[in-house]
Motif scaffolding. Structure first.
Motif, PDB file in Angstrom:
ATOM      1  N   GLN A 162     -10.606   7.263  -3.980  1.00 27.80           N
ATOM      2  CA  GLN A 162      -9.731   6.302  -4.645  1.00 27.80           C
ATOM      3  C   GLN A 162      -8.795   5.692  -3.609  1.00 27.80           C
ATOM      4  N   THR A 163      -8.830   4.379  -3.569  1.00 24.13           N
ATOM      5  CA  THR A 163      -8.064   3.658  -2.558  1.00 24.13           C
ATOM      6  C   THR A 163      -6.805   3.100  -3.212  1.00 24.13           C
ATOM      7  N   ILE A 164      -5.680   3.470  -2.641  1.00 23.62           N
ATOM      8  CA  ILE A 164      -4.412   3.138  -3.294  1.00 23.62           C
ATOM      9  C   ILE A 164      -3.503   2.404  -2.338  1.00 23.62           C
ATOM     10  N   ARG A 165      -2.922   1.331  -2.834  1.00 21.68           N
ATOM     11  CA  ARG A 165      -1.925   0.621  -2.030  1.00 21.68           C
ATOM     12  C   ARG A 165      -0.535   0.920  -2.583  1.00 21.68           C
ATOM     13  N   ALA A 166       0.365   1.248  -1.683  1.00 18.60           N
ATOM     14  CA  ALA A 166       1.734   1.590  -2.105  1.00 18.60           C
ATOM     15  C   ALA A 166       2.512   0.319  -2.410  1.00 18.60           C
ATOM     16  N   VAL A 167       2.726   0.065  -3.689  1.00 19.88           N
ATOM     17  CA  VAL A 167       3.506  -1.117  -4.065  1.00 19.88           C
ATOM     18  C   VAL A 167       4.751  -0.737  -4.854  1.00 19.88           C
ATOM     19  N   GLY A 168       4.741   0.427  -5.446  1.00 21.03           N
ATOM     20  CA  GLY A 168       5.867   0.841  -6.279  1.00 21.03           C
ATOM     21  C   GLY A 168       5.959   2.347  -6.244  1.00 21.03           C
ATOM     22  N   ALA A 169       6.745   2.872  -7.177  1.00 17.65           N
ATOM     23  CA  ALA A 169       7.071   4.293  -7.094  1.00 17.65           C
ATOM     24  C   ALA A 169       5.836   5.198  -7.165  1.00 17.65           C
ATOM     25  N   VAL A 170       4.991   4.966  -8.156  1.00 18.79           N
ATOM     26  CA  VAL A 170       3.875   5.896  -8.350  1.00 18.79           C
ATOM     27  C   VAL A 170       2.854   5.751  -7.226  1.00 18.79           C
ATOM     28  N   SER A 171       2.524   4.511  -6.914  1.00 18.89           N
ATOM     29  CA  SER A 171       1.524   4.330  -5.864  1.00 18.89           C
ATOM     30  C   SER A 171       2.061   4.842  -4.525  1.00 18.89           C
ATOM     31  N   ARG A 172       3.361   4.707  -4.321  1.00 14.98           N
ATOM     32  CA  ARG A 172       3.942   5.233  -3.085  1.00 14.98           C
ATOM     33  C   ARG A 172       3.831   6.760  -3.066  1.00 14.98           C
ATOM     34  N   GLU A 203       2.096   7.700 -13.912  1.00 18.05           N
ATOM     35  CA  GLU A 203       0.640   7.663 -13.968  1.00 18.05           C
ATOM     36  C   GLU A 203       0.176   6.222 -13.910  1.00 18.05           C
ATOM     37  N   ILE A 204      -0.790   5.925 -13.065  1.00 17.93           N
ATOM     38  CA  ILE A 204      -1.244   4.534 -12.944  1.00 17.93           C
ATOM     39  C   ILE A 204      -2.769   4.477 -12.897  1.00 17.93           C
ATOM     40  N   PRO A 205      -3.321   3.342 -13.327  1.00 14.52           N
ATOM     41  CA  PRO A 205      -4.770   3.167 -13.243  1.00 14.52           C
ATOM     42  C   PRO A 205      -5.185   2.855 -11.804  1.00 14.52           C
ATOM     43  N   ILE A 206      -6.188   3.550 -11.330  1.00 11.91           N
ATOM     44  CA  ILE A 206      -6.728   3.300  -9.988  1.00 11.91           C
ATOM     45  C   ILE A 206      -8.254   3.331 -10.098  1.00 11.91           C
ATOM     46  N   SER A 207      -8.880   2.330  -9.533  1.00 17.43           N
ATOM     47  CA  SER A 207     -10.340   2.264  -9.605  1.00 17.43           C
ATOM     48  C   SER A 207     -10.962   3.325  -8.717  1.00 17.43           C
ATOM     49  N   ILE A 208     -12.167   3.691  -9.072  1.00 18.43           N
ATOM     50  CA  ILE A 208     -12.890   4.617  -8.198  1.00 18.43           C
ATOM     51  C   ILE A 208     -13.604   3.772  -7.152  1.00 18.43           C
ATOM     52  N   ARG A 223      11.346   8.280  -7.596  1.00 21.46           N
ATOM     53  CA  ARG A 223      10.667   7.465  -8.597  1.00 21.46           C
ATOM     54  C   ARG A 223      11.638   6.467  -9.215  1.00 21.46           C
ATOM     55  N   ARG A 224      11.100   5.623 -10.069  1.00 22.98           N
ATOM     56  CA  ARG A 224      11.953   4.644 -10.749  1.00 22.98           C
ATOM     57  C   ARG A 224      12.664   5.335 -11.895  1.00 22.98           C
ATOM     58  N   PRO A 225      13.983   5.167 -11.995  1.00 25.51           N
ATOM     59  CA  PRO A 225      14.662   5.792 -13.124  1.00 25.51           C
ATOM     60  C   PRO A 225      14.176   5.181 -14.439  1.00 25.51           C
ATOM     61  N   GLY A 253       3.077  -5.982 -11.440  1.00 27.76           N
ATOM     62  CA  GLY A 253       3.516  -6.432 -10.127  1.00 27.76           C
ATOM     63  C   GLY A 253       4.988  -6.816 -10.115  1.00 27.76           C
ATOM     64  N   GLY A 254       5.797  -6.096 -10.885  1.00 27.17           N
ATOM     65  CA  GLY A 254       7.237  -6.322 -10.840  1.00 27.17           C
ATOM     66  C   GLY A 254       7.746  -7.396 -11.789  1.00 27.17           C
ATOM     67  N   ALA A 255       6.851  -8.105 -12.469  1.00 30.39           N
ATOM     68  CA  ALA A 255       7.306  -9.141 -13.407  1.00 30.39           C
ATOM     69  C   ALA A 255       6.544  -8.995 -14.716  1.00 30.39           C
ATOM     70  N   GLY A 308      -8.078  -9.237  -1.749  1.00 29.87           N
ATOM     71  CA  GLY A 308      -7.154  -8.149  -1.437  1.00 29.87           C
ATOM     72  C   GLY A 308      -7.743  -6.787  -1.754  1.00 29.87           C
ATOM     73  N   LEU A 309      -6.989  -6.037  -2.549  1.00 23.56           N
ATOM     74  CA  LEU A 309      -7.389  -4.688  -2.911  1.00 23.56           C
ATOM     75  C   LEU A 309      -8.602  -4.673  -3.846  1.00 23.56           C
ATOM     76  N   GLY A 310      -8.999  -5.863  -4.320  1.00 26.24           N
ATOM     77  CA  GLY A 310     -10.158  -5.971  -5.204  1.00 26.24           C
ATOM     78  C   GLY A 310     -11.416  -5.410  -4.555  1.00 26.24           C
ATOM     79  N   LEU A 336     -10.170  -7.124 -15.206  1.00 25.95           N
ATOM     80  CA  LEU A 336      -8.832  -7.473 -15.681  1.00 25.95           C
ATOM     81  C   LEU A 336      -7.806  -6.463 -15.213  1.00 25.95           C
ATOM     82  N   GLU A 337      -6.708  -6.958 -14.726  1.00 27.49           N
ATOM     83  CA  GLU A 337      -5.645  -6.019 -14.377  1.00 27.49           C
ATOM     84  C   GLU A 337      -4.444  -6.239 -15.277  1.00 27.49           C
ATOM     85  N   ARG A 338      -4.073  -5.223 -15.997  1.00 28.46           N
ATOM     86  CA  ARG A 338      -2.875  -5.283 -16.847  1.00 28.46           C
ATOM     87  C   ARG A 338      -2.186  -3.938 -16.779  1.00 28.46           C
ATOM     88  N   ASN A 339      -0.923  -3.943 -17.115  1.00 24.92           N
ATOM     89  CA  ASN A 339      -0.140  -2.710 -17.212  1.00 24.92           C
ATOM     90  C   ASN A 339      -0.791  -1.780 -18.229  1.00 24.92           C
TER      91      ASN A 339
HETATM   92  C1  FAD Z   1      -7.944  -1.218 -14.037  1.00 26.53           C
HETATM   93  C2  FAD Z   1      -7.035  -1.191 -12.855  1.00 26.53           C
HETATM   94  C3  FAD Z   1      -7.493  -0.736 -11.637  1.00 26.53           C
HETATM   95  C4  FAD Z   1      -6.657  -0.674 -10.528  1.00 26.53           C
HETATM   96  N1  FAD Z   1      -7.132  -0.210  -9.366  1.00 26.53           N
HETATM   97  C5  FAD Z   1      -6.331  -0.082  -8.298  1.00 26.53           C
HETATM   98  C6  FAD Z   1      -6.793   0.462  -7.071  1.00 26.53           C
HETATM   99  O1  FAD Z   1      -7.946   0.818  -6.956  1.00 26.53           O
HETATM  100  N2  FAD Z   1      -5.909   0.601  -6.073  1.00 26.53           N
HETATM  101  C7  FAD Z   1      -4.613   0.210  -6.187  1.00 26.53           C
HETATM  102  O2  FAD Z   1      -3.848   0.383  -5.232  1.00 26.53           O
HETATM  103  N3  FAD Z   1      -4.140  -0.329  -7.313  1.00 26.53           N
HETATM  104  C8  FAD Z   1      -4.977  -0.480  -8.367  1.00 26.53           C
HETATM  105  N4  FAD Z   1      -4.470  -0.992  -9.538  1.00 26.53           N
HETATM  106  C9  FAD Z   1      -3.091  -1.436  -9.578  1.00 26.53           C
HETATM  107  C10 FAD Z   1      -2.152  -0.269  -9.764  1.00 26.53           C
HETATM  108  O3  FAD Z   1      -2.401   0.316 -11.004  1.00 26.53           O
HETATM  109  C11 FAD Z   1      -0.708  -0.747  -9.660  1.00 26.53           C
HETATM  110  O4  FAD Z   1      -0.440  -1.111  -8.349  1.00 26.53           O
HETATM  111  C12 FAD Z   1       0.230   0.348 -10.054  1.00 26.53           C
HETATM  112  O5  FAD Z   1       0.242   0.431 -11.457  1.00 26.53           O
HETATM  113  C13 FAD Z   1       1.622   0.138  -9.553  1.00 26.53           C
HETATM  114  O6  FAD Z   1       2.418   1.190 -10.021  1.00 26.53           O
HETATM  115  P1  FAD Z   1       3.629   1.717  -9.215  1.00 26.53           P
HETATM  116  O7  FAD Z   1       4.320   2.713 -10.051  1.00 26.53           O
HETATM  117  O8  FAD Z   1       3.245   2.132  -7.887  1.00 26.53           O
HETATM  118  O9  FAD Z   1       4.480   0.460  -9.087  1.00 26.53           O
HETATM  119  P2  FAD Z   1       5.540  -0.033 -10.106  1.00 26.53           P
HETATM  120  O10 FAD Z   1       6.787   0.743  -9.901  1.00 26.53           O
HETATM  121  O11 FAD Z   1       4.981  -0.114 -11.452  1.00 26.53           O
HETATM  122  O12 FAD Z   1       5.767  -1.433  -9.526  1.00 26.53           O
HETATM  123  C14 FAD Z   1       4.769  -2.324  -9.385  1.00 26.53           C
HETATM  124  C15 FAD Z   1       5.392  -3.519  -8.747  1.00 26.53           C
HETATM  125  O13 FAD Z   1       6.669  -3.713  -9.227  1.00 26.53           O
HETATM  126  C16 FAD Z   1       7.589  -3.699  -8.178  1.00 26.53           C
HETATM  127  N5  FAD Z   1       8.743  -2.920  -8.654  1.00 26.53           N
HETATM  128  C17 FAD Z   1       8.986  -1.603  -8.482  1.00 26.53           C
HETATM  129  N6  FAD Z   1      10.133  -1.226  -9.059  1.00 26.53           N
HETATM  130  C18 FAD Z   1      10.675  -2.320  -9.612  1.00 26.53           C
HETATM  131  C19 FAD Z   1      11.863  -2.577 -10.351  1.00 26.53           C
HETATM  132  N7  FAD Z   1      12.775  -1.613 -10.659  1.00 26.53           N
HETATM  133  N8  FAD Z   1      12.100  -3.847 -10.772  1.00 26.53           N
HETATM  134  C20 FAD Z   1      11.216  -4.815 -10.495  1.00 26.53           C
HETATM  135  N9  FAD Z   1      10.082  -4.621  -9.793  1.00 26.53           N
HETATM  136  C21 FAD Z   1       9.797  -3.415  -9.350  1.00 26.53           C
HETATM  137  C22 FAD Z   1       6.916  -3.081  -7.020  1.00 26.53           C
HETATM  138  O14 FAD Z   1       7.417  -3.589  -5.824  1.00 26.53           O
HETATM  139  C23 FAD Z   1       5.501  -3.455  -7.261  1.00 26.53           C
HETATM  140  O15 FAD Z   1       5.246  -4.740  -6.764  1.00 26.53           O
HETATM  141  C24 FAD Z   1      -5.321  -1.079 -10.641  1.00 26.53           C
HETATM  142  C25 FAD Z   1      -4.845  -1.552 -11.858  1.00 26.53           C
HETATM  143  C26 FAD Z   1      -5.675  -1.614 -12.962  1.00 26.53           C
HETATM  144  C27 FAD Z   1      -5.160  -2.088 -14.257  1.00 26.53           C
END
Ligand code: FAD
Ligand code: SF4
Ligand code: SF4
Ligand code: SF4
Lengths: 429, 356, 267, 239
Positions: free
Chosen positions: C64-74, C48-53, D153-155, B300-302, C111-113, C225-228
């Motif tokens: 698969q339900t995805i919320r746009a929070v960062g580059a990959v999810s977007r 590549e990111i983990p997304i639940s089914i 994407r993110r560099p 989540g960015g941190a 939330g997205l849980g 558990l949610e981890r990178n």
């Molecule tokens: C087991 C598991 C299941 C999951 N299931 C789901 C699901 O079903 N649906 C879902 O939507 N998500 C789910 N997630 C979460 C999802 O994997 C993350 O939202 C995703 O990894 C984010 O990747 P991203 O590349 O989109 O964002 P990232 O680029 O990795 O960024 C994530 C966060 O960092 C911030 N960020 C982006 N760039 C930067 C930067 N340069 N510096 C600082 N901060 C930054 C973004 O604003 C965002 O808040 C799941 C995660 C796990 C571990």
């Protein structure tokens, strides 16, 4: 039309940022200013108090196009203070590094900055749309130069391997062997470049230039030598301050240089060629002859041919040096500080680059003076422009602008270099 | 095959090369013993030894031995798990696996601790539900010629980790260098090792040779520079999660990752996705990462472990505690590399002692 | 670790920043999955990111339900129907419904849980008779970010559904505030209750603690558990939480195994 | 086609030259992106707007402070390239007073710290989307950043230490093995651990890494460390 103003806001396809302002009235130019408005960066002030080992790395940052020139002039000036001479394989490595920069810088200018003028394109990239193989050849040649700089210096821009007394790590024969292979191919590309540019259509202009360049008894001077002037004057580099005096002009953040009292001399490719063409490698001499260059070239437009010939020389000599290279026993000779004043000059791609340092016995720098080539050429470039424009003032401004930019580009000015030596604040009032 | 005695290593190197192995072993480079490809036994660092202490490594003249030094910054990890490797390319909706580069390499001069490290990596990469086939391929392409340590360094503690100084398993061949007369006692640890040995000029080892080799290992064990008390360490580290010691260590730690990079068992990686700006395809590359970088645990960015203290705690606790939960073995084999190559000279054995 | 090409069969925007994709392999069929498992979805060249089914499509594909929070999810939210993405998995542990038969069930989503819990809820809705009393509680930031509003309304016919928001709008008539308050409002028999909790880590902790406060034993509270994650299969090291790999030992774990770990800051 | 612009402020030209130094990629890049404004390379002056602006150099004059606002207005994404644009550059060893640990590593001269007070990074004037470090920037990283922005994407430009690259490259650590002072542990990676590969200590041209602990790297008083790059944030960043 009695009043006319030509204004070029930002000169394009030159290194750094400069502008041109020409005012004319009743068929006469009343004001002509090649304005270097790039902000000063105060390098000379910045060096004061720093350790004597630092100028090679710091002054390299004056110019990203010819950092090696700065490193070499700085090293030689400081080594002179410490009573150190660098010769044998270490000098060879310095030459290699310098040749790499020449190949890179000249090829950049020839293909991407200058040639588009002759073929009528806004850029080398645009030119590639119609002349792709040609531009690709240029890029391949340029790359060979960069690879040579990187092989000896670590990277193409601001090499990290240079130190007083030599290098941090001397490349092995095995490191250089593949580079020589590529340079052999590059040499062919350089020869092709000479015949390509020799075929351009050159305006029949000749100027009675007063040339200044380094000369060296055994080589086409690049790394070191004795400053010489086309009027026969010749002086040791230690006497540079007595001959070359810089003065401030109001329209520029660069200083204008006067040689033996009068402004308007030229340094750079044409000057080197005029004073040293006999010392070019045989292959380069041959190329020059086949391109129709005599022993002296006074046509600024044809400087592109001279640069191409210098690239042949650089490739040729680099191959020869690598083939005969023996690894030095140590990557550098030891250098210990002592108080004194040292002078160093070398031939940057754009002309003679002079450094002077005064160092105290703790090795701290007390004073620095750097005279870059473009500051020396600025007055002469203005004269070229005057001669070009005055008879043509009735042409449309757009055309005059184009012509002026070309005339400036002939001299491959490096404005980043010129702008950084002023110890004064700009008045923006 | 029973242990034999070799006069020279050249036939061994020659045979290995003839079988298509690049023979990689210790050489002197930049004032350090480094692994590099060997042309002949003459490339080995005969007469050189090393001094190692926290944050400091110096080469010095030693006894007239070919292997008179301890661990170098290189380990088998570079060959089992290279610093960078391409995983796949993607173009127009098709994934194309990058062929695994698994060059045939004979590592000459790996130590008992290195073999233990390979065994640890085997558990990590091959022991789970999703074995790493690229690792398997590279691992299987290795021929391991171990050398029993004669001169451990000031940062070694394999004896207390139970992983050395004598190689007992996991090698194709194991050598013990004997000083007077200068000979190598060689034992085979695998069938192919035995076959190779049989082809080399040799004589059977006598009881005196065997005794001399035992003596080498005994002396080495006694000269270990460092020691770790493993008793209760796994539980202790968990109990010490909130200890102020972590903060104190963090004040000295550079979070530069050197410890994890040189560690032969540290396996953490990340991936980089690249688009080919010029061409249009995409590629995924795996590269070494470390629990000391912030990006490693970003969520989540941190970063989850934002403080240096949390990151150091993760590393040390993983090595000596949670690794056991995950893989049934310690993550440390006592080679001392992380101690020597830490620019700040942080010494895990000392920190473990302080975390009692 | 090579992704399999999957085609985007449908794309349904859920909320402003959330979409549900239906993904099917370009060739062959989807491997079976268990509720709570995830896949690693690869947006070509982006990451590549983990997304639940979040469910099974009728056609057999994964929802698969995805919320746009960062580059990959977007990038994944921005795909078009017909695009090809990469998918690996399914991976990880699941919500163990089998062990729940006959018991009261509490499903708590933050939330997205709600996405990873949806297969569980669908099963509960379809076979309610197999379980005891069922309650679904959910928390979300605002009414506008609430996932699956229509399904929630449908589920509310079959069992207790309570939703709370952090920031209500004018139309909102429901509860406001932390989801833990909802725990106090639902009815279950703690001695024979199983709970499935998914959401941000603090939400899961608070909910689990409250459930325990009401007498539900930790081992019958499952959290996710949610981890990178980079590899998703226990090889890259990113997702460790103490002795656990979130990808391989989890994501779904008994709260008894993680309670102590979650208490430690920056573990 | 997306439009790219390259701008220059107080600098040495080296970072924009890096783009022209991408000899193998330049023409293919130019086929996918329109290089619409790039004075050093082209006489055409597209007024914009641009999808991506690369900005080199620091701000040292009021005119430039005005010009960078214009650049921001006509640019969708603005990426600074190099130490000058990102941290003020060689000409900007300033702001050191508030980072005391760092001062102990460097030996900067107060007289020129004040001389160069006026050299400020781009981010001090306008919002910046990404800062690419290096003096000069690294060619691969430049292509990566351009590619990433165009692909959305993110560099991949990690902020960890040079040591990571140093070990991956297989260098010998000059600090541990030779006692050479090296700023690698507190400097951001990106150069590929160039200086240690040439047997010299890193002098920090990529600026501080994500969590620099300069206090832990104090060299002995008799050791000289070339320190060219002051920066806004070489102190310990709180995490
Ligand atoms: C087991 C598991 C299941 C999951 N299931 C789901 C699901 O079903 N649906 C879902 O939507 N998500 C789910 N997630 C979460 C999802 O994997 C993350 O939202 C995703 O990894 C984010 O990747 P991203 O590349 O989109 O964002 P990232 O680029 O990795 O960024 C994530 C966060 O960092 C911030 N960020 C982006 N760039 C930067 C930067 N340069 N510096 C600082 N901060 C930054 C973004 O604003 C965002 O808040 C799941 C995660 C796990 C571990
Ligand atoms: S933790 Fe240190 S001593 Fe242990 S195996 Fe790793 S590098 Fe060697
Ligand atoms: S040489 Fe410098 S950059 Fe390399 S590992 Fe050592 S301290 Fe780090
Ligand atoms: S090692 Fe340090 S100083 Fe050298 S190029 Fe890299 S970042 Fe710059």
């Amino acid at each position: 039309m009695t009043h006319k103003t030509i204004r070029v806001g930002g000169l394009t396809r030159v290194e750094g940022e400069g502008a041109l302002l020409v005012r004319a009235r009743a068929g006469r130019i009343t004001d002509l200013q090649l304005r270097i408005y790039e902000p000063p960066r105060f390098f000379e002030a910045l060096l004061r108090g720093r350790d004597f080992t630092e100028p090679p790395d710091i002054t390299a940052r004056i110019c990203g196009i010819c950092p090696v020139a700065y490193q070499m002039s700085a090293c030689q000036a400081l080594e002179a203070i410490c009573g150190v001479t660098v010769d044998g394989p270490l000098r060879d490595l310095r030459l290699l590094l310098y040749f790499g920069e020449w190949i890179e810088s000249h090829t950049l200018h020839i293909y991407l900055l200058h040639a588009p003028d002759f073929l009528g394109y806004p850029s080398g990239i645009a030119m590639a749309r119609d002349h792709r193989p040609v531009v690709e050849r240029g890029l391949a040649l340029k790359k060979a130069g960069n690879e040579l700089v990187a092989a000896v210096g670590g990277r193409a821009i601001h090499p990290v391997n240079v130190r007083l007394g030599g290098f941090y790590r001397a490349p092995t024969r095995a490191d250089l062997a593949p580079v020589a292979e590529r340079l052999r191919r590059a040499r062919d590309l350089a020869l092709e470049t000479v015949s390509w540019v020799a075929g351009f259509d050159f305006p029949p202009v000749e100027h009675d230039y007063r040339f200044l360049a380094l000369t060296h008894p055994g080589e086409y001077a690049i790394l070191s030598g004795t400053p010489a002037v086309s009027d026969g004057t010749r002086f040791p580099v230690e006497d540079w301050p007595a001959h070359v005096v810089e003065e401030q002009v109001p329209h520029s953040t660069a200083l204008h240089a006067r040689l033996d009292g009068s402004p308007g001399y030229l340094t750079g490719a044409l000057a080197r060629y005029a004073l040293n063409s006999a010392r070019l490698s045989p292959l380069a001499r041959e190329a020059a002859a086949s391109a129709g260059l005599g022993p002296v070239c006074r046509n600024p437009y044809r400087s592109i041919v001279v640069r191409a010939v210098e690239v042949v020389h650089a490739c040729d000599e680099a191959v020869r040096i690598i083939d005969g290279y023996t690894e030095p026993d140590a990557p550098a000779v030891p250098v210990t500080p002592r108080a004194g004043v040292g002078h160093g000059a070398s031939e940057a791609p754009r002309g003679t680059l002079y450094h002077r340092y005064r160092v105290d016995d703790a090795g701290r720098i007390a004073e620095t003076d750097i005279v870059p080539p473009t500051a020396q050429n600025q007055a002469r470039i203005e004269e070229d422009l005057r001669a070009l424009l005055e008879p043509r003032l009735d042409l449309p401004v757009a055309r005059l602008t184009e012509l002026s930019e070309q005339a400036v580009r002939n001299h491959d000015p490096c404005i980043s270099c010129s702008a950084h030596f002023l110890d004064l604040r700009l008045d923006h009032g | 095959m029973d242990p034999v005695v070799l006069d020279s290593l050249d036939p061994l190197i020659g045979r290995l090369r003839a079988r298509g192995y690049a023979v990689v072993g210790p050489t002197v480079r930049d004032g350090v013993i480094r692994f590099a490809e060997l042309g002949s036994a003459a490339d080995l660092p005969r007469g050189w030894s090393d001094e190692q202490e926290p944050g400091r490594y110096r080469l010095r003249q030693g006894d007239d031995l070919v292997f008179g030094f301890a661990a170098s910054p290189d380990s088998a990890k570079r060959y089992t798990q290279p610093p960078r490797s391409s995983l796949f390319r993607w173009r127009d909706g098709v994934a194309e696996e990058t062929p695994v580069e698994a060059p045939r390499v004979a590592l000459l001069g790996v130590r008992a601790c290195d073999l233990a490290a390979i065994a640890v990596q085997d558990r990590v990469f091959l022991g789970g539900r999703h074995p790493d086939e690229a690792y398997r391929a590279r691992r299987e392409a290795l021929f391991l010629v171990a050398v029993n340590c004669a001169v451990p360094s000031g940062t070694c503690f394999c004896a207390s980790m139970g992983t050395g100084p004598r190689a007992t398993t996991g090698f194709d061949l194991a050598l013990t260098e004997l000083a007077e007369p200068h000979l190598f006692l060689a034992e085979a640890g695998s069938e192919r090792g035995g076959e190779l040995l049989a082809e080399l000029p040799h004589r059977p080892a006598g009881p005196a040779d065997l005794e001399a080799a035992d003596e080498v290992s005994r002396t080495a064990a006694a000269r270990m520079g460092r020691h770790v008390d493993l008793d209760g360490v796994k539980e202790r580290l968990v109990e010490q999660r909130e200890s102020p010691v972590w903060n104190e260590i963090a004040s000295r730690c550079l979070t530069c990752t050197n410890c994890t990079m040189v560690c032969p068992t540290c396996f953490c990686t990340t991936v980089e996705d690249a688009t080919d700006l010029a061409g249009g395809g995409a590629e995924r590359v795996e590269r070494w990462d470390s629990c000391f970088t912030l990006g490693f645990t970003e969520l989540g960015g941190a970063p989850v472990r934002g403080s240096g203290a949390a990151r150091y705690r993760q590393w040390l606790t993983h090595k000596f505690s949670t690794w056991v939960d995950q893989f049934g073995t310690y993550g440390c084999i006592g080679c001392g590399r992380c101690i020597t190559w830490c620019p700040a000279g942080i010494d895990i054995t000392e920190e473990l002692e302080r975390l009692r | 670790m090579i992704p399999t090409p999957y085609r985007v069969r449908s794309r349904r925007p859920d909320r402003a920043d959330t979409v549900t994709l239906t993904l099917e392999p370009v060739e062959g069929a989807c491997p079976p999955f268990l509720p709570g498992q995830f896949t690693m979805i690869y947006a070509p060249g982006v990451g590549e990111i983990p997304i639940s089914i979040s469910g099974h499509a009728r056609s057999g594909g994964y929802l698969q339900t995805i919320r746009a929070v960062g580059a990959v999810s977007r990038a994944l939210c921005g795909v078009r129907v017909g695009d090809v993405v990469g998918v690996r998995g399914p991976y990880g542990t699941h919500w163990d419904l089998a062990a729940t038969a006959g018991m009261d069930v509490v499903v708590a989503a933050g939330g997205l849980g709600l996405a990873p819990l949806r297969p569980v809820i669908r099963e509960l809705a379809a076979h309610g008779a197999r379980y005891g009393r069922i309650s679904l509680i959910a928390g979300t930031r605002t009414p506008a970010t609430l996932l699956y509003p229509r399904e929630l309304a449908r589920w509310a016919r079959d069992f207790d559904v309570l939703v709370t928001v952090d920031h209500p709008d004018r139309a909102w008539k429901g509860p406001v505030g932390l989801i833990t308050k909802l725990v106090d409002r639902i009815v279950f028999d703690p001695a024979r209750t199983c709970a499935f909790v998914c959401g941000p880590e603090i939400m899961m902790r608070a909910t689990a603690e409250r459930l325990m406060g009401r007498g539900v034993p930790a081992h019958r509270i499952a959290v996710s558990l949610e981890r990178n994650m980079k590899c998703g299969i226990g090889l890259c090291g990113h997702c460790q939480l103490g002795p656990l790999f979130a990808c391989a030992d989890g994501p779904v774990l008994g709260y008894d195994r993680v309670a102590a770990l979650m208490e430690v800051k920056q573990l | 086609m997306k439009k790219l612009a390259v701008w220059k402020f107080a600098s040495c030209d080296g970072c924009q030259l890096t783009l022209l130094d991408c000899e193998d990629e330049l023409l293919r890049v130019a086929a996918r992106v329109e290089i619409a404004y790039f004075l050093e390379a082209s006489s055409s002056r597209d007024p914009g707007p641009f999808d991506l602006s690369l900005v080199e150099g620091s701000i040292t004059t009021p005119e430039d402070a005005e010009r960078i606002r214009h650049v921001r207005r006509v640019s969708k994404h603005l990426v600074t390239i190099g130490a000058c644009a990102t941290a003020g550059g060689v000409q900007a060893l300033r702001d050191l007073s508030d980072v005391k640990e760092f001062l102990s590593v460097v030996y900067a001269r107060p007289d020129y710290i004040s001389t160069l007070e006026r050299s400020t990074p781009i981010s001090a004037h306008v919002p910046v989307d990404f800062e690419l470090r290096g003096c000069p920037i690294d060619k691969r990283q430049l292509l990566e950043v351009i590619g990433a922005f165009l692909a959305g994407r993110r560099p991949v430009v990690p902020a960890h230490s040079v040591c990571v690259e140093c070990k991956a490259r297989g260098n010998t650590c000059v600090l541990v093995a030779h006692g050479t002072p090296c700023l690698g542990p507190v400097t951001q990676a990106g150069c590929g651990a160039l200086c240690p590969a040439f047997n010299r200590g890193c002098f920090g041209c990529f600026g501080p890494m994500e969590t620099p602990n300069a206090a832990a790297l104090k060299p002995r008083p008799d050791q000289k460390v070339l320190q060219l790059y002051g920066s806004r944030s070489w102190g310990q960043r709180d995490a």
